[in-house]
Design a protein around this motif. Sequence first.
Motif, mmCIF file in Angstrom:
data_model
loop_
_atom_site.group_PDB
_atom_site.id
_atom_site.type_symbol
_atom_site.label_atom_id
_atom_site.label_comp_id
_atom_site.label_asym_id
_atom_site.label_seq_id
_atom_site.Cartn_x
_atom_site.Cartn_y
_atom_site.Cartn_z
ATOM 1 N N ARG A 1 1.086 -1.432 0.105
ATOM 2 C CA ARG A 1 0.050 0.208 0.729
ATOM 3 C C ARG A 1 0.873 1.766 0.235
ATOM 4 N NH1 ARG A 1 -1.201 1.854 5.738
ATOM 5 N NH2 ARG A 1 -3.369 2.678 4.874
ATOM 6 N N ALA A 2 1.816 1.249 0.752
ATOM 7 C CA ALA A 2 2.744 2.179 0.897
ATOM 8 C C ALA A 2 3.236 2.814 -0.473
ATOM 9 C CB ALA A 2 4.026 2.112 1.157
ATOM 10 N N SER A 3 3.444 4.060 -0.852
ATOM 11 C CA SER A 3 3.963 5.040 -1.928
ATOM 12 C C SER A 3 5.095 5.250 -1.226
ATOM 13 C CB SER A 3 3.216 6.408 -2.085
ATOM 14 O OG SER A 3 1.752 6.403 -2.002
ATOM 15 N N VAL A 4 6.733 5.479 -2.464
ATOM 16 C CA VAL A 4 7.694 5.091 -1.732
ATOM 17 C C VAL A 4 8.435 6.643 -2.659
ATOM 18 C CG1 VAL A 4 10.367 3.745 -1.778
ATOM 19 C CG2 VAL A 4 7.667 3.030 -1.815
ATOM 20 N N TYR A 5 8.908 7.145 -1.761
ATOM 21 C CA TYR A 5 10.199 8.522 -2.759
ATOM 22 C C TYR A 5 11.313 8.671 -2.353
ATOM 23 C CZ TYR A 5 5.019 9.805 -2.052
ATOM 24 O OH TYR A 5 3.309 10.275 -1.928
ATOM 25 N N ILE B 1 36.983 -1.358 -7.374
ATOM 26 C CA ILE B 1 35.627 -0.776 -7.461
ATOM 27 C C ILE B 1 34.005 -1.187 -7.184
ATOM 28 C CG2 ILE B 1 34.059 -0.185 -9.272
ATOM 29 C CD1 ILE B 1 36.194 0.202 -11.424
ATOM 30 N N HIS B 2 33.323 -0.970 -5.925
ATOM 31 C CA HIS B 2 32.309 -1.848 -5.214
ATOM 32 C C HIS B 2 30.819 -0.784 -5.999
ATOM 33 C CE1 HIS B 2 34.568 -3.500 -3.368
ATOM 34 N NE2 HIS B 2 35.556 -2.453 -3.257
ATOM 35 N N ARG B 3 30.161 -2.171 -7.010
ATOM 36 C CA ARG B 3 28.905 -1.433 -6.847
ATOM 37 C C ARG B 3 27.952 -0.854 -5.667
ATOM 38 N NH1 ARG B 3 29.163 -0.302 -12.004
ATOM 39 N NH2 ARG B 3 30.627 -1.325 -13.655
ATOM 40 N N ILE B 4 26.923 0.036 -5.482
ATOM 41 C CA ILE B 4 26.821 0.395 -4.363
ATOM 42 C C ILE B 4 25.492 1.368 -4.505
ATOM 43 C CG2 ILE B 4 28.826 0.463 -3.371
ATOM 44 C CD1 ILE B 4 28.534 3.500 -3.036
ATOM 45 N N GLY B 5 24.694 0.792 -5.820
ATOM 46 C CA GLY B 5 23.642 1.375 -6.013
ATOM 47 C C GLY B 5 22.565 0.359 -6.130
ATOM 48 N N LEU B 6 21.431 1.525 -6.347
ATOM 49 C CA LEU B 6 19.986 0.237 -6.486
ATOM 50 C C LEU B 6 19.763 -0.663 -7.912
ATOM 51 C CD1 LEU B 6 18.244 2.852 -4.145
ATOM 52 C CD2 LEU B 6 19.171 1.718 -2.879
ATOM 53 N N GLU B 7 18.848 -1.497 -7.347
ATOM 54 C CA GLU B 7 18.108 -2.545 -8.207
ATOM 55 C C GLU B 7 17.076 -1.808 -8.962
ATOM 56 O OE1 GLU B 7 17.984 -4.161 -11.347
ATOM 57 O OE2 GLU B 7 19.014 -5.175 -9.466
ATOM 58 N N PRO B 8 17.763 -1.258 -10.567
ATOM 59 C CA PRO B 8 17.323 -0.718 -11.135
ATOM 60 C C PRO B 8 15.428 -0.674 -11.591
ATOM 61 C CG PRO B 8 19.916 -0.617 -12.536
ATOM 62 C CD PRO B 8 18.997 -1.940 -11.289
ATOM 63 N N LYS B 9 15.827 -1.949 -12.033
ATOM 64 C CA LYS B 9 14.278 -2.419 -12.400
ATOM 65 C C LYS B 9 12.724 -2.308 -11.487
ATOM 66 C CE LYS B 9 14.002 -6.795 -9.820
ATOM 67 N NZ LYS B 9 14.420 -8.606 -10.505
ATOM 68 N N LEU B 10 13.200 -2.125 -10.474
ATOM 69 C CA LEU B 10 12.512 -1.401 -8.844
ATOM 70 C C LEU B 10 11.725 -0.234 -9.598
ATOM 71 C CD1 LEU B 10 14.728 -2.675 -5.982
ATOM 72 C CD2 LEU B 10 12.607 -3.930 -7.338
ATOM 73 N N GLN B 11 12.262 0.997 -9.371
ATOM 74 C CA GLN B 11 11.550 1.601 -10.183
ATOM 75 C C GLN B 11 10.229 2.221 -11.267
ATOM 76 O OE1 GLN B 11 14.281 5.243 -12.545
ATOM 77 N NE2 GLN B 11 15.668 3.341 -13.106
ATOM 78 N N GLU B 12 10.397 1.084 -11.873
ATOM 79 C CA GLU B 12 9.151 0.420 -12.639
ATOM 80 C C GLU B 12 7.914 0.218 -12.112
ATOM 81 O OE1 GLU B 12 10.255 -2.858 -15.794
ATOM 82 O OE2 GLU B 12 11.965 -1.586 -16.109
ATOM 83 N N ASN B 13 8.035 -0.335 -10.700
ATOM 84 C CA ASN B 13 6.927 -0.239 -10.011
ATOM 85 C C ASN B 13 6.256 0.898 -9.731
ATOM 86 O OD1 ASN B 13 5.510 -0.654 -6.908
ATOM 87 N ND2 ASN B 13 6.489 -2.649 -7.453
ATOM 88 N N PRO B 14 5.199 0.524 -9.934
ATOM 89 C CA PRO B 14 4.060 2.406 -9.733
ATOM 90 C C PRO B 14 4.173 2.768 -8.669
ATOM 91 C CG PRO B 14 2.606 -0.104 -10.360
ATOM 92 C CD PRO B 14 3.688 -0.759 -10.591
#
Length: 276
Positions: free
Chosen positions: A86-90, A107-120
């Motif tokens: 139910r939550a909106s994520v900002y 080099i260490h990758r420390i980012g977020l999973e890009p595919k998650l930004q597709e979640n409405p």
Amino acid sequence: MYIRNLMEDTGSISEPGRRMICEHGLSFYLETPRHKLLFDLGATDAFLANARQAGIDVSQVDTAVISHGHYDHGGGLEAFLEANHRASVYLREGAFDPHISLQGENIHRIGLEPKLQENPRIHLLREDTWLDEELFVFGNVTERRLWSQSNRRLRMGTLGYPQDSFVHEQSLLLLAEGRRILLAGCSHCGIVNILEKCRELTGSWPEAVIGGLHLSNPRGQEELDLPLLEGTARYLEATGAVYYTGHCTGLEAYEWLRKRLGERIVYIHSGDQVRI
């Protein structure tokens, strides 16, 4: 108002038997008259186990704010979206861009999973935004006064690995029950600059600040930056606020600040309740 730390790098000293998980990360749960809120989600799904241990039903959270695009603050996002429907994520625009940490030649990758930004339910903010009368999310902090040099190892994961500008970083000002509380995940833009931006936008300093101050490299053995600490301490004293900190502040830097600020700075461990 109820505020509970669900994840931090260290375990509680006052109640070591609470079996709270620790990891390099940060997550806070807050209850206000209008919201059940999460600020940051730790590095993994471990914050969910700590929430259960604390008797917190994460499925009832209505709003989540992620401070910036590093895994130790948003690595638990996928697990949260599965546990809560139910939550909106900002987040800030750019939070899902590639981010890296340079450790010598490694080099260490420390980012977020890009595919998650597709979640409405994911909302990417560009402007400083009032979500409602209690919640104000802001970024666009461009000053670099009293800026930690440990940030220099943090880069964008694009060609040439340019310095991270931290345009993806945002802070949350909470106005509830007559209180003004600022939550800042890692303060990569510099806690002094974030506080100045907050005062510029709202006309006053907050009465309490919760989050990391990024005064050390939590994975390194760097010497304390005494001019940075001295300048930061003078500024924090002038605000009159109380500071609840941990994570990237560094234990040694915290102890140094404690000698200057006394009871106006408190270290928060995994599972601790914040009492304001």
